[in-house]
Design a protein around this motif. Sequence first.
Motif, PDB file in Angstrom:
ATOM      1  N   ALA B 152      14.401  36.270  65.266  1.00  0.00           N
ATOM      2  CA  ALA B 152      15.516  36.396  64.331  1.00  0.00           C
ATOM      3  C   ALA B 152      16.385  35.140  64.365  1.00  0.00           C
ATOM      4  CB  ALA B 152      16.355  37.618  64.665  1.00  0.00           C
ATOM      5  N   TRP B 166      22.861  41.116  60.569  1.00  0.00           N
ATOM      6  CA  TRP B 166      21.951  41.303  61.699  1.00  0.00           C
ATOM      7  C   TRP B 166      22.134  42.680  62.339  1.00  0.00           C
ATOM      8  CZ3 TRP B 166      17.542  40.684  63.481  1.00  0.00           C
ATOM      9  CH2 TRP B 166      17.229  40.970  64.813  1.00  0.00           C
ATOM     10  N   SER B 170      19.025  45.002  62.729  1.00  0.00           N
ATOM     11  CA  SER B 170      18.534  45.423  64.057  1.00  0.00           C
ATOM     12  C   SER B 170      18.538  46.948  64.188  1.00  0.00           C
ATOM     13  CB  SER B 170      19.322  44.752  65.189  1.00  0.00           C
ATOM     14  OG  SER B 170      20.683  44.930  65.017  1.00  0.00           O
ATOM     15  N   VAL B 181      11.752  42.642  68.850  1.00  0.00           N
ATOM     16  CA  VAL B 181      12.508  41.409  68.562  1.00  0.00           C
ATOM     17  C   VAL B 181      12.387  40.532  69.802  1.00  0.00           C
ATOM     18  CG1 VAL B 181      14.742  40.398  67.984  1.00  0.00           C
ATOM     19  CG2 VAL B 181      14.101  42.627  67.022  1.00  0.00           C
ATOM     20  N   LYS B 184      16.417  36.148  69.514  1.00  0.00           N
ATOM     21  CA  LYS B 184      17.340  35.941  68.395  1.00  0.00           C
ATOM     22  C   LYS B 184      18.186  34.717  68.706  1.00  0.00           C
ATOM     23  CE  LYS B 184      20.364  39.439  70.118  1.00  0.00           C
ATOM     24  NZ  LYS B 184      21.090  40.292  70.537  1.00  0.00           N
ATOM     25  N   TYR B 212      12.900  36.801  60.839  1.00  0.00           N
ATOM     26  CA  TYR B 212      14.054  37.254  60.052  1.00  0.00           C
ATOM     27  C   TYR B 212      15.020  36.081  59.932  1.00  0.00           C
ATOM     28  CZ  TYR B 212      18.755  39.214  59.444  1.00  0.00           C
ATOM     29  OH  TYR B 212      20.040  39.460  59.013  1.00  0.00           O
TER      30      TYR B 212
END
Lengths: 311, 313
Positions: B152, B166, B170, B181, B184, B212
Amino acid sequence: MKELSLNNKLLVVLVIELLLLSIFVGNFFTFSNFMNVFRQTSIIYMLALGQMLVLLVAGIDLSQGSIVGMVSVFSVVALKDFGVMAGILTGLVTGTAIGFINGFFVGKARIQPFITTLGTMYIINGITLSLTNGQPIFDIPLEYSKAFFFLGGGYILNIPIPFIIAILATVGLGIVLYAVPFGRHIYAVGDNEEAAKLCGINIFKIKFIVYGLSGFFTAIGALMLTSRVNSGEPLLGEGMLFESIGAVVVGGTSLMGGVGSIRGTIMGVLIIGFLVNGLDMMNLSTFIKDIIIGMIIIFAVYSAIQKKQNR
Amino acid sequence: MIACGDTRKQNPGNGQIQWNPNDSKEIAYVLPNVGPYYDQKWYGVRDELIKLGYTPIMYQAGGYKNTKRQIEILDNLIQKKVAGIILHATSADALIPSVENAVKNGIPIIAENVRLHTDKVVADVNLDIDRLGWEIAMFIVDQLEGEGNIIALIGPPGLEFSDMMWTAASKYFAQFPGIKVLKKEYLQAQATDALKITESLLSADKNVDAIYCWYVQNAIGAAQAVKAAGIEPHKIIIAAKDINPEGEDLLKEGYITGLLVGTPIEMGRTSAQTMVKILSGQKYDKETLLNNYLIRSSYVNKINRQGFEIPGK
């Protein structure tokens, strides 16, 4: 005819600038706008005073922008729980402590100032962003928020508080630089460190204190700006480092050390500050502003070099 | 469109203040940065204000990090005595004192794109931020059929807009145990930042199935990194909000998989119209929410481009 001193030349430049802006920019020449500029420039002036001091000893402080962010965050965290005085003291101690750390590495460990302060810049930035996850600290309790806001946004008799603080700082630093031996030692170290050492000047002590003062003044600027935004912002100091260096260089402080003055720094800050204000009011883009300021900086340094060569 | 405001009832705290006491015709548009998205919004604001008889002037701060610069701009606009300010803020909190000062001086402020935490703002023109994050996540999960590894690229640190996106994304991902994930990262809205970070992340972990991105510029950087790594198109799902010519090219090539296309020109026009209504004492909408629309490479040419394509560009 006797040539004008640098400070007088800067004064002439400032006066011409103000005249031109008054003629061509509507609403420029008003008491309110001048107070607006004085308030804005007082913040960068604090950083410029600190930068001037370290340049006088032939150093540099690249960590100023990061110090602003850390002071902003730490002061607000303290303020939220313990009140305004605790917040201000925390901020001042944080900035000064980082300054002393810089001073130790530069003065004792004799690491190049550029390298030392570049390193502390990254470290402080990293710490601040890690602790906050990049998020601002807000929700200051109302009873503290109003009092704290006074520091950066308040007035006494229509004079902005930051401007009053800037005047007090000028008087205080003026005494240090021009009225006591310590100030002469600062110039001596910057002019010729070896000679200063041979004269018995404690180089480490001078540099240690100077960098501490740089951190201290930076912290004052950070607190003023933090109070204006009413929140702890980890990236608040972005761009401020180059503004402070630019103002100091325009004001005639030499990057080689030993040359510079408070009066020159004031002129440098005001020349750039009024220019930014005038360009905004003329609706010229930020990029044009950057071009003009860059040209002024180069011209100022070129003039200083020419003057030195002509002696 | 949520609530109506009545200019006659607007009272920023001092019952005597009237909007635009100097009868200026200049309306300032204050942006955080330059770039295709901001150009599109500026086009909308400028075109609409000129039609409505006002003079648009634009300022930009040079990046979301430059909050101090935006404060300076607002302070100087107060001195310039502009009629009104449409503000896309660099920070939802730091600008509040300057915003309130502007309002106190009779300058109405519309918050565009970034909601400010103050009731002194006269109107909001915004996107449904939670929905943006949710829909990007929904698209990614659908493409991965409920299972896969994601990295991400969240957006600038401290920017509430991207944080909210976000948070929503999430929450969506969390509903699918097969979606992981891996990493990030916060980063500025530049393609170069995303390129460097994605290259590092792809080197560290070869099992990335999707990326993402909060914004198309980051998706461009991520796609460039994927391309440079020799990975084939459509292999890694990349999705983001907004569109620009470079993003569209990468979408057509298959390196970007989906874009939630906004209508920035429409946003600019709406802000301009709302500001003129405020200044002329007409009723106006206190809050306007605009939508984004999902496109993929197979139907990128089938969307109405008026909302985001500047004529002649």
